[in-house]
Design a protein around this motif. Structure first.
Motif, PDB file in Angstrom:
ATOM      1  N   SER A  37      19.148  33.940 125.861  1.00  0.00           N
ATOM      2  CA  SER A  37      18.746  32.716 126.067  1.00  0.00           C
ATOM      3  C   SER A  37      19.114  31.779 125.118  1.00  0.00           C
ATOM      4  CB  SER A  37      17.042  33.062 125.818  1.00  0.00           C
ATOM      5  OG  SER A  37      16.906  33.077 124.524  1.00  0.00           O
ATOM      6  N   TYR A  38      19.508  32.189 123.967  1.00  0.00           N
ATOM      7  CA  TYR A  38      20.062  31.233 122.883  1.00  0.00           C
ATOM      8  C   TYR A  38      21.458  31.052 123.482  1.00  0.00           C
ATOM      9  CZ  TYR A  38      16.311  30.925 119.407  1.00  0.00           C
ATOM     10  OH  TYR A  38      15.213  31.037 118.933  1.00  0.00           O
ATOM     11  N   GLN A  39      22.301  31.782 123.899  1.00  0.00           N
ATOM     12  CA  GLN A  39      23.641  31.498 124.382  1.00  0.00           C
ATOM     13  C   GLN A  39      23.541  30.513 125.456  1.00  0.00           C
ATOM     14  OE1 GLN A  39      25.967  35.054 124.872  1.00  0.00           O
ATOM     15  NE2 GLN A  39      25.217  36.075 123.160  1.00  0.00           N
ATOM     16  N   MET A  40      22.652  30.891 126.409  1.00  0.00           N
ATOM     17  CA  MET A  40      22.551  29.861 127.514  1.00  0.00           C
ATOM     18  C   MET A  40      22.285  28.626 127.282  1.00  0.00           C
ATOM     19  SD  MET A  40      23.329  29.966 130.736  1.00  0.00           S
ATOM     20  CE  MET A  40      23.065  28.912 132.077  1.00  0.00           C
ATOM     21  N   GLY A  41      21.137  28.381 126.374  1.00  0.00           N
ATOM     22  CA  GLY A  41      20.947  27.022 125.667  1.00  0.00           C
ATOM     23  C   GLY A  41      22.193  26.567 125.132  1.00  0.00           C
ATOM     24  N   ILE A  42      23.152  27.089 124.456  1.00  0.00           N
ATOM     25  CA  ILE A  42      24.083  26.488 123.719  1.00  0.00           C
ATOM     26  C   ILE A  42      25.061  26.139 125.093  1.00  0.00           C
ATOM     27  CG2 ILE A  42      26.332  27.037 122.496  1.00  0.00           C
ATOM     28  CD1 ILE A  42      24.753  28.817 120.787  1.00  0.00           C
ATOM     29  N   PHE A  43      25.282  26.762 125.997  1.00  0.00           N
ATOM     30  CA  PHE A  43      25.813  26.553 127.022  1.00  0.00           C
ATOM     31  C   PHE A  43      25.506  25.120 127.764  1.00  0.00           C
ATOM     32  CE2 PHE A  43      27.100  31.132 127.757  1.00  0.00           C
ATOM     33  CZ  PHE A  43      27.960  31.045 126.741  1.00  0.00           C
ATOM     34  N   ARG A  44      24.052  24.965 127.911  1.00  0.00           N
ATOM     35  CA  ARG A  44      23.677  23.772 128.671  1.00  0.00           C
ATOM     36  C   ARG A  44      23.837  22.821 127.782  1.00  0.00           C
ATOM     37  NH1 ARG A  44      19.582  25.097 132.734  1.00  0.00           N
ATOM     38  NH2 ARG A  44      18.544  23.104 131.870  1.00  0.00           N
ATOM     39  N   ILE A  45      23.675  22.901 126.234  1.00  0.00           N
ATOM     40  CA  ILE A  45      23.697  21.604 125.374  1.00  0.00           C
ATOM     41  C   ILE A  45      25.157  21.301 125.697  1.00  0.00           C
ATOM     42  CG2 ILE A  45      23.951  20.976 123.039  1.00  0.00           C
ATOM     43  CD1 ILE A  45      21.487  22.931 122.712  1.00  0.00           C
ATOM     44  N   LEU A  46      26.307  22.254 125.597  1.00  0.00           N
ATOM     45  CA  LEU A  46      27.728  21.707 125.726  1.00  0.00           C
ATOM     46  C   LEU A  46      27.902  20.956 126.820  1.00  0.00           C
ATOM     47  CD1 LEU A  46      29.202  24.879 123.930  1.00  0.00           C
ATOM     48  CD2 LEU A  46      28.963  22.423 123.202  1.00  0.00           C
ATOM     49  N   ASN A 104      24.486  18.473 115.507  1.00  0.00           N
ATOM     50  CA  ASN A 104      23.152  19.443 115.375  1.00  0.00           C
ATOM     51  C   ASN A 104      23.504  20.698 115.928  1.00  0.00           C
ATOM     52  OD1 ASN A 104      22.153  17.190 114.069  1.00  0.00           O
ATOM     53  ND2 ASN A 104      20.718  16.453 115.675  1.00  0.00           N
ATOM     54  N   LEU A 105      24.351  20.862 117.010  1.00  0.00           N
ATOM     55  CA  LEU A 105      24.273  22.169 117.653  1.00  0.00           C
ATOM     56  C   LEU A 105      25.191  22.876 116.652  1.00  0.00           C
ATOM     57  CD1 LEU A 105      24.395  24.009 119.830  1.00  0.00           C
ATOM     58  CD2 LEU A 105      26.170  22.979 121.073  1.00  0.00           C
ATOM     59  N   PHE A 106      26.168  22.399 116.194  1.00  0.00           N
ATOM     60  CA  PHE A 106      27.178  23.077 115.209  1.00  0.00           C
ATOM     61  C   PHE A 106      26.449  23.556 114.157  1.00  0.00           C
ATOM     62  CE2 PHE A 106      30.298  23.231 111.912  1.00  0.00           C
ATOM     63  CZ  PHE A 106      31.460  23.884 112.646  1.00  0.00           C
ATOM     64  N   ASN A 107      25.852  22.735 113.358  1.00  0.00           N
ATOM     65  CA  ASN A 107      24.901  23.059 112.240  1.00  0.00           C
ATOM     66  C   ASN A 107      23.723  24.004 112.692  1.00  0.00           C
ATOM     67  OD1 ASN A 107      26.192  21.046 110.771  1.00  0.00           O
ATOM     68  ND2 ASN A 107      24.574  19.417 111.044  1.00  0.00           N
ATOM     69  N   TRP A 108      23.384  23.999 113.918  1.00  0.00           N
ATOM     70  CA  TRP A 108      22.368  25.185 114.141  1.00  0.00           C
ATOM     71  C   TRP A 108      23.164  26.535 114.388  1.00  0.00           C
ATOM     72  CZ3 TRP A 108      22.028  28.557 118.135  1.00  0.00           C
ATOM     73  CH2 TRP A 108      20.665  28.994 118.496  1.00  0.00           C
ATOM     74  N   ILE A 109      24.344  26.564 114.777  1.00  0.00           N
ATOM     75  CA  ILE A 109      25.105  27.736 114.998  1.00  0.00           C
ATOM     76  C   ILE A 109      25.507  28.278 113.669  1.00  0.00           C
ATOM     77  CG2 ILE A 109      27.227  28.534 115.697  1.00  0.00           C
ATOM     78  CD1 ILE A 109      27.079  26.777 118.198  1.00  0.00           C
ATOM     79  N   VAL A 110      25.863  27.363 112.621  1.00  0.00           N
ATOM     80  CA  VAL A 110      26.081  27.727 111.229  1.00  0.00           C
ATOM     81  C   VAL A 110      25.152  28.419 110.605  1.00  0.00           C
ATOM     82  CG1 VAL A 110      26.939  27.270 109.352  1.00  0.00           C
ATOM     83  CG2 VAL A 110      28.272  26.176 111.008  1.00  0.00           C
ATOM     84  N   ASP A 111      23.717  27.704 110.925  1.00  0.00           N
ATOM     85  CA  ASP A 111      22.604  28.227 110.176  1.00  0.00           C
ATOM     86  C   ASP A 111      22.182  29.630 110.771  1.00  0.00           C
ATOM     87  OD1 ASP A 111      20.223  27.943 108.409  1.00  0.00           O
ATOM     88  OD2 ASP A 111      19.272  27.489 110.592  1.00  0.00           O
ATOM     89  N   HIS A 112      22.410  29.738 112.046  1.00  0.00           N
ATOM     90  CA  HIS A 112      22.219  31.194 112.652  1.00  0.00           C
ATOM     91  C   HIS A 112      23.069  32.258 112.093  1.00  0.00           C
ATOM     92  CE1 HIS A 112      19.026  29.107 115.205  1.00  0.00           C
ATOM     93  NE2 HIS A 112      18.648  30.287 115.682  1.00  0.00           N
ATOM     94  N   VAL A 113      24.219  31.887 112.042  1.00  0.00           N
ATOM     95  CA  VAL A 113      25.318  32.730 111.535  1.00  0.00           C
ATOM     96  C   VAL A 113      25.086  33.096 110.169  1.00  0.00           C
ATOM     97  CG1 VAL A 113      27.728  32.915 110.936  1.00  0.00           C
ATOM     98  CG2 VAL A 113      27.006  32.094 113.134  1.00  0.00           C
ATOM     99  N   ASN A 114      24.576  32.060 109.364  1.00  0.00           N
ATOM    100  CA  ASN A 114      24.013  32.497 108.132  1.00  0.00           C
ATOM    101  C   ASN A 114      23.015  33.497 107.991  1.00  0.00           C
ATOM    102  OD1 ASN A 114      26.233  30.911 106.778  1.00  0.00           O
ATOM    103  ND2 ASN A 114      25.095  29.185 106.771  1.00  0.00           N
ATOM    104  N   LYS A 115      21.934  33.367 108.962  1.00  0.00           N
ATOM    105  CA  LYS A 115      20.707  34.037 108.872  1.00  0.00           C
ATOM    106  C   LYS A 115      21.352  35.276 109.230  1.00  0.00           C
ATOM    107  CE  LYS A 115      17.550  30.337 110.021  1.00  0.00           C
ATOM    108  NZ  LYS A 115      16.395  29.786 111.004  1.00  0.00           N
ATOM    109  N   LYS A 138      14.212  20.380 126.262  1.00  0.00           N
ATOM    110  CA  LYS A 138      13.969  21.771 126.148  1.00  0.00           C
ATOM    111  C   LYS A 138      14.838  22.269 124.742  1.00  0.00           C
ATOM    112  CE  LYS A 138      14.369  22.431 131.152  1.00  0.00           C
ATOM    113  NZ  LYS A 138      15.360  22.911 132.298  1.00  0.00           N
ATOM    114  N   VAL A 139      15.528  21.676 124.225  1.00  0.00           N
ATOM    115  CA  VAL A 139      16.294  22.032 122.884  1.00  0.00           C
ATOM    116  C   VAL A 139      15.532  21.215 121.872  1.00  0.00           C
ATOM    117  CG1 VAL A 139      18.349  22.744 123.921  1.00  0.00           C
ATOM    118  CG2 VAL A 139      17.783  20.145 123.282  1.00  0.00           C
ATOM    119  N   THR A 140      14.362  21.593 121.621  1.00  0.00           N
ATOM    120  CA  THR A 140      13.550  20.768 120.525  1.00  0.00           C
ATOM    121  C   THR A 140      14.065  21.582 119.177  1.00  0.00           C
ATOM    122  OG1 THR A 140      11.740  22.561 121.074  1.00  0.00           O
ATOM    123  CG2 THR A 140      11.522  20.227 122.142  1.00  0.00           C
TER     124      THR A 140
END
Length: 1484
Positions: free
Chosen positions: A125-134, A215-226, A389-391
């Motif tokens: 679902s997160y991957q699909m959200g990333i695709f939608r944002i891009l 913001n999408l890039f920072n969100w991805i980096v944050d999830h990678v760090n998690k 949807k990407v709140t």
């Protein structure tokens, strides 16, 4: 396994790269995923990281990887809005997802080689959200805006890209569309919603896309760090810093500035760390050492980050309400220019600055710095996205952003502990969001430097092999530049200055033990090493002993290695010598034993083989004996059979050849018999034909003589009286009627009588001409052949004339150069004579060298002149041959053409009343011509009737008497042929006159058609205008037309008044003239000359020569050339008198056969003319007078040279006066060159006189008053419409032209030469006028074009008055005429462009475009020429091959020719006036 790290081909910093285990997690998360979002293709790298990253890998106490953390720096977001960098991310998605994201295949067709792997730690679902944002970012970039006015814009309704974006992001379409075109302004009390312009809307759209992307890039980096975070306590860590290298492009912006700023900081840390370790090493080992001096880039860092530095001024300008890039650039110049050596300003730009970095100078463009530093995103758009949807990206940004204020864009702070999110105060997010990008980047860079200073860094330098991305290609120069830029070469230099090589004592002992002897080895290793080094290296400065290490200078370790290698090499050689000797002895014994055994067996085998050989040899000999006997016998039998066969064949061949030869001889005798008979018959027939042809020629000659006698008899007086008995009575009756009408008091009868008499005469003439045309129509088949031959000859003649003109122009230019050098030579000669009088030793050699150079140059010019003269003679011979051919065809028509011209002249004079008076010259010429034509017609009629009767009688008697009447038929045929030829010539002359009249009528019809077309165009233009403008335009055109008609009527009225005065004066004198004519017999009527001519009494028979003494030659030249006044000679004496006198003196010298006297006289004459022209060369009368006399002298030398080509028009008496002893062809050439020089000087004088008049008279003066109207606003006021005192007008130019023409006519200049001078004058007028028109904007208007056209018509009228229309002068005005027409024609449609292109064929493309660009309306009825129309003209004229030069060459001189013009004046009749002072010469 080991980590394989691939870096970009630029200079980068990496802290460490070590052996890592279990890196599946590291490779899977940290490297591919963030780089797939943040990378881009650049000009220097196909996959460049557009962000910096610091990866911190944690280890436990057993040094196993337990987790990792990543921090990013300065993500480059600007490429999101102008370059698609994320397209390859979606390529492995199925079609279903493409359809869901509503993406076009167009975005992804270029990168089909990339694939996306499943991401561990991120759900589907997160991957699909990333695709939608891009996908939403991509669609947001396609949103377009439409301007409503300058301050507001709107989005088209149901805009598909925006609808897709809202659908993918889950926001309301109307709300997003509203806030993309509006913004909210909050004050202390109220809130306003303000529309924004289209440009601000586009910038806000791009800022929103970059904000979502960041913001999408920072969100991805944050999830990678998690995903990489570990709960186990971290014992130690290794940090890997992969950050951008030093960048410099053609256009450098804010991103390159931040990147180079970070590189400055890292370079400073590198220098501090490397050189500090070096110094600490020397201190620890207690080595005496001085501190290292290295480059410090702290001034550059202070320039960027210090107080009032570049970043502070940038943040300050961002806070200003109306801050801009230009004002920020001015602040930079005011603050740092000429104060900081590292800050410079480009020469050609006020919106850029240059910083001297450690690697190179970089020029930054200020445009976009403020916008990128602010990174402004409207809060209303963020609020709309918070409800999407990407709140998770926008709802609570403080969770996404870094907990510290120094790293807002997803940059996690560096620490040795596990990172935990800290609690933030309310309102901190908005405050952090308002911080500028530069401030945030500076804070994060300071944290990075603290981390690097707290750790032990190691460095890996990445060197790019080449700039073209080629594999297996290494550019050495580029690699050295990178090493120098990153400080590696500086580090090597500093290291080489110290002790770069170092060994521990144990390592040194182990390595160099071979160099020590047993007695040198001690228990103390340090002392042992000291003892050995003292023996091996005598210079103690080359090494130092530390506490634990030995330090060596550069090259010492290599020296020790060489000694060690030499000793080891000697020991190896000794060992190898011993071992190789033992091995070779052992091998030798083994080989000897084997050789003996082999020899034994081989010798036995050889003996057996030899016995077998002997037995076989004996058997072979026996076989050979019998075989050879058989072969010889067989060969003998074959040769015998072949010989018998050959003999039989040869004897048969010889017998057959003998038979064939006898047969051919018999047949050739028969052929010879018949051929000799045929040749005898052919010779007889040719002889017979030649005899017949000679008889025909002789009989034709006799018939011509008989015909000539008949013509003479037909033109006798008696026959004339017989033919015209009745015509004399008619003439007397006509004369009586004229006398009666003259005596009548009524003026109408006076005017009517000449008309009636002339009409009767014309009626009689037309009757004769029609009768003549009926007779000549039978022979019209000969005209087409003659016309085709004449056309071919005309074309060849034209081509030869063009070549001849080119050669003449080149020759005359060289002659001009020669005359200039000759004048210079004379001046230098005079100076040299003066210097001889005042001797100077120093300057004499220089003058002599100059004299020799000039003499050499003169000889070269004479040689070139001779070659050109030869070429000119060849061209003239070709032209003469062509003219001779043409003259042969025209010789038969000359007599009748002359008679026809006289008749036409008489007919034109019949329109004036005085010609009809009895005894008037024109009246007599008319009667004579009428009688001669009628007589000729009657003769032709009688001849044709006689010939017809003879032909009929001959046809009746031709059958029985063919052979007897051959001579009579031939004579009749020859007579008929001559008659046909005469009739044909008369018909051709009449046809030419009719064609001329037809051509004039056609010209009038064409002018009427042009006028009609122009009126139709004006009517069409008026119909297109509105009613009011139509009325005004029609009034304007009517005023113009009436003005032209008034001018024409005024000129016609003036001519009518003049003619009326002449008629009235004639009427008053007519009765007395009639009375006088009645008393005078017709034989006493003679033509009175214009001025009386003194006819001298012929005392004795002179020979046309003048005798003078040798010592009087200088006196003759002085009185006749140097001191002669042209004005008195031109008025009182015959034209060309000095030339005649000089030629008569030359004749006398030729008569005496005195070559020295001839040469001296001609040389003195030429030098005297040159002196006169040099002294009074600016006087037009002097130059014209001597040009006329030089040409006349040249013509006399030709006329009396004795050459047949020049004696055609001489009288027998003149032929007796030809030169007999000397050929003066060379002097004729010298005189021709002198005449060319005088002509060129005359043109220069004309140009100097006309130059001040042309612009004022042709352009500035208004000949037609009131046409110009109001001058265009903004233009300079040159002159007024009324000529001021001293201002030249067109009348001034015409008066000057009349003066020039009258002077040349008075001097007796040749008519052809006058035409050439007039052509040159008109070319100067046209060229100067056109050049000034092209350089003055106030002259390019419709009214000025009309004025110029009128002035040109006045010049053409002057040419007609002077009978110079065929001089070619009108053609030189063609460019000026077309320029005036271009100012007057319509210039709007494509048809107008086509008409202009076809009309202006004499103007170049540059001139046409210049006139159209300068065209300026002077009233409201005119319009400026559109730029599109000018471009249309340029497109149509692009294929025209003409000169790119704008202005005409006003100094151009046409090549001059001097056609031969013989004089009819008899030399023996010339008398020398006493006013010339030539009493010392006498007539012979």
């Amino acid at each position: 396994q080991y980590c394989n790290i691939t870096l970009l081909p630029t200079t980068k910093y990496i802290t460490v790269a070590i052996a890592l285990k279990h890196l599946n997690l590291f490779n899977h998360y940290i490297i591919p995923f963030p780089q797939s979002i943040g990378n881009a293709k650049t000009t220097r790298n196909d996959n460049s990281s557009r962000f910096g990253k610091y990866i911190e890998i944690g280890f436990d106490k057993r040094y196993r990887i337990i987790g990792a953390n990543m921090r990013t720096y300065l993500l480059e977001k600007s490429r999101v809005v102008f370059q698609v960098i994320l397209t390859y991310f979606f390529l492995s998605l199925p079609n279903k997802i493409f359809h869901q994201l509503q993406l076009l295949v167009l975005y992804f067709s270029l990168h089909s080689k990339y694939f996306i792997h499943p991401l561990s730690g991120i759900s589907d679902s997160y991957q699909m959200g990333i695709f939608r944002i891009l996908a939403g970012i991509l669609h947001l970039g396609n949103v377009e805006f439409a301007s409503r006015d300058a301050d507001s814009c709107t989005i088209p309704p149901k805009h598909e890209p925006l609808a897709i974006f809202c659908d993918l992001m889950g926001v309301e379409y109307e709300e997003m569309a509203h806030w993309l075109c509006h913004r909210k302004l909050a004050t202390a009390t109220e809130t306003y919603i303000k529309p924004i312009s289209k440009l601000h809307a586009i910038n806000a759209r791009d800022a929103l896309a970059k904000h979502i992307y960041a913001n999408l890039f920072n969100w991805i980096v944050d999830h990678v760090n998690k995903a990489l975070h570990s709960a186990v306590k971290q014992h130690s860590f290794i940090g890997v810093l992969d950050i951008y290298g030093f960048e410099t492009f053609e256009i450098n912006s804010f991103e390159q500035f931040c990147i180079n700023y970070a590189n400055e900081k890292l370079q400073q840390q590198f220098n501090m760390h490397v050189f500090k370790l070096e110094q600490e090493e020397y201190m620890k080992e207690q080595i005496p050492w001085t501190l290292i001096d290295f480059y410090d880039n702290q001034p550059c860092i202070n320039l960027i980050e210090a107080k009032m530095g570049i970043l502070d001024l940038l943040d300050e300008e961002c806070k200003m309400p109306k801050g801009s890039d230009d004002t920020w650039a001015q602040k930079l110049y005011n603050t740092h220019l000429n104060k900081c050596a590292l800050f410079e300003k480009p020469r050609l730009s006020n919106k850029a600055f240059i910083i001297q970095h450690f690697a190179d100078k970089v020029e930054y463009q200020c445009e976009g710095f403020l916008e990128k530093n602010k990174d402004t995103v409207y809060e209303e758009q963020i609020k709309v996205l918070k409800s999407s949807k990407v709140t998770e990206l926008f709802q609570d940004e403080e969770k996404v952003l870094s907990p510290t204020s120094a790293a807002p864009s997803g940059r996690v702070p560096l620490s040795r502990t596990v990172i935990k999110p800290a609690k933030t105060r309310p309102g901190q997010t908005s405050k952090e969001h308002k911080k500028t990008v530069g401030h945030q980047f500076r804070n994060s860079l300071h944290l990075l430097m603290e981390t690097l200073n707290a750790t032990t860094p190691h460095y890996v330098r990445c060197i790019k092999p080449n700039d073209f991305k080629f594999p297996f290609t290494f550019d050495e120069k580029r690699a050295v530049q990178q090493l120098r830029a990153c400080g590696v070469l500086e580090t090597i230099r500093i290291s080489a200055a110290g002790f770069p090589s170092r060994w521990t004592y144990q390592e040194f002992f182990s390595r160099y033990r071979v160099l020590m002897k047993q007695r040198d080895v001690l228990s103390d290793r340090k002392q042992t090493c000291k003892n050995v080094l003292e023996k091996l290296i005598l210079d103690k400065d080359k090494y130092q002993f530390g506490k634990t290490k030995i330090f060596f200078r550069a090259g010492q370790v290599a020296y020790l290695e060489k000694i060690r290698a030499d000793k080891l090499r000697a020991a190896c050689i000794r060992i190898q010598k011993t071992i190789r000797g033992w091995l070779m002895r052992k091998k030798y014994m083994r080989m000897r034993k084997a050789a003996i055994t082999i020899q034994r067996y081989v010798r036995g085998y050889q003996a057996r083989c030899y016995a077998t050989f002997l037995r076989r040899t004996r058997a072979a000999i026996t076989i050979q004996k019998f075989q050879r006997m058989y072969v010889v016998r067989k060969r003998y039998q074959c040769m015998r059979a072949a010989t018998i066969a050959l003999q039989a064949l040869l004897r048969g061949y010889v017998a057959r050849n003998k038979y064939q030869m006898m047969l051919r001889e018999h047949k050739s005798i028969i052929i010879q018999k018949h051929v000799r008979g045929w040749l005898a018959r052919v010779h007889y027939q040719r002889t017979l034909k030649a005899i017949v042809y000679l008889q025909c020629c002789y009989r034709r000659m006799m018939a011509k003589r008989e015909l000539k006698k008949l013509k003479i008899e037909a033109r006798s007086v008696e026959r004339y009286k017989k033919l015209h008995i009745g015509l004399e009575n008619k003439i007397m009756q006509l004369q009586r009627k004229i006398d009666e009408q003259v005596r009548a008091p009524c003026s109408g009868k006076i005017f009517g009588s000449p008309v009636s008499s002339s009409s009767i005469a014309l009626w009689a003439f037309t009757e004769k001409c029609t009768e003549f045309s009926l007779w000549s129509s039978h022979f019209g088949f000969l005209f087409p052949v003659a016309e085709t031959m004449e056309k071919k000859l005309v074309e060849e003649t034209k081509q030869l004339e063009l070549d001849l003109n080119d050669e003449r122009l080149r020759y005359q230019n060289l002659l001009n150069e020669f005359s200039r050098l000759e004048e210079r030579y004379d001046d230098l000669k005079d100076e040299m004579n003066l210097m001889v009088q005042e001797p100077s030793e120093k300057k004499a050699p220089l003058d002599m060298s100059l004299f020799l150079k000039l003499q050499k140059r003169v000889t070269e010019l004479e040689q070139e002149k001779q070659s050109l003269q030869d070429e000119l003679d060849r061209k003239e011979e070709q032209a003469l041959r062509a003219k001779a051919k043409r003259q042969e065809l025209e010789s038969e028509n000359k007599k009748l053409k002359n008679e026809l011209n006289e008749l036409q002249k008489a007919l034109t004079e019949t329109r004036s009343p005085e010609v009809t008076a009895p005894g008037a010259p024109a009246y007599r010429v008319l009667l004579d011509q009428l009688t001669s034509v009628s007589e000729e017609l009657e003769v032709r009629k009688e001849e044709v009737l006689i010939l017809r009767s003879q032909l009929v009688s001959q046809k009746e008697a031709i059958q029985p008497k063919v052979n007897t009447n051959k001579g009579e038929i031939a004579q009749a045929y020859i007579g008929l042929k001559e008659t046909n030829r005469l009739l044909e010539s008369q018909l051709q002359s009449q046809k030419k006159s009719h064609e001329n009249e037809l051509e004039s009528l056609r010209g009038e019809i064409q002018s009427l058609k042009e006028e009609n077309n122009r009126q139709q165009q004006l009517l069409a233009q008026n119909l297109q205008l509105p009613p009011e403008a139509r009325i005004e335009a029609s009034l304007q055109h009517e005023i113009t037309r009436l003005t032209n008609e008034n001018l024409k009527c005024s000129s016609f009225l003036w001519y009518a008044l003049v003619s009326l005065e002449n008629i009235l004066s004639f009427l008053f004198l007519f009765p007395s003239e009639v009375g006088q004519m009645e008393n005078i017999s017709p034989g006493q009527i003679i033509d009175e000359p214009i001025r009386p001519v003194n006819i001298p009494r012929k005392e004795k028979d002179f020979q046309g020569m003048l005798e003078y003494k040798k010592e009087d030659e200088q006196k003759l030249v002085k009185n006749l050339i140097l001191e002669l006044k042209p004005r008195g000679v031109a008025v009182n004496l015959i034209p060309g008198l000095p030339a005649y006198i000089l030629f008569m003196c030359v004749r006398h010298a030729d008569y005496l056969n005195d070559d020295q006297k001839v040469r001296s006289l001609l040389t003195s004459t030429i030098n005297g003319i040159k002196k006169v022209l040099k002294k009074r060369g600016d006087d037009f009368e002097t130059v014209s007078f001597w040009l006329s006399n030089t040409c006349r002298f040249l013509h006399c030398l030709k006329q009396y040279s004795g050459e047949e080509g020049f004696m055609k028009h001489n009288t027998p008496r003149q032929n007796e006066h030809c030169l007999t002893n000397f050929d003066l062809a060379e002097y004729r050439q010298v005189l021709s060159d002198l005449a060319i020089q005088i002509y060129q000087q005359l043109v220069r004088v004309l140009e100097n006189i006309l130059q001040p008049m042309i612009v004022s008279g042709m352009l500035e003066h208004e000949t037609i008053q009131g046409v110009s109207g109001v001058k265009p606003t903004g233009l300079r006021k040159r002159t007024s419409s009324i000529a001021d005192e001293g201002t030249y007008t067109l009348d001034s130019i015409i008066r000057q032209l009349n003066s020039f023409h009258s002077v040349m006519c008075q001097h007796g200049m040749d008519p052809e030469l006058i035409k050439q001078v007039v052509k040159q004058m008109f070319y100067i007028i046209g060229a100067v006028t056109l050049n000034n028109l092209l350089l003055r904007k106030d002259m390019c208007s419709w009214s000025k074009g009309m004025q110029i056209r009128y002035n040109v018509s006045q010049l053409e009228e002057w040419l007609r008055d002077k009978n110079l229309m065929n001089s070619g002068a009108k053609e030189t005005l063609e460019p000026l005429i077309q320029a005036a027409q271009l100012l007057q024609v319509k210039k709007k449609t494509d048809e107008d462009a086509e008409a202009i292109c076809s009309m202006c064929n004499a103007l170049t493309t540059a001139q046409i475009v210049k006139v159209l660009n300068l065209y300026t309306p002077v009233n409201e009825f005119e319009e400026r020429v559109l730029v599109s129309f000018i471009r249309t003209i340029q497109m149509r004229l692009r294929d025209r091959k003409d000169s790119p030069q704008l202005l005409m060459d006003a100094k151009h001189i046409f090549p001059v020719t001097f056609p031969f013009n013989p004089s009819s004046l008899a030399l023996e009749t010339i008398q020398i006036p006493a006013s010339l002072g030539l009493g010392f010469i006498s007539r012979v």
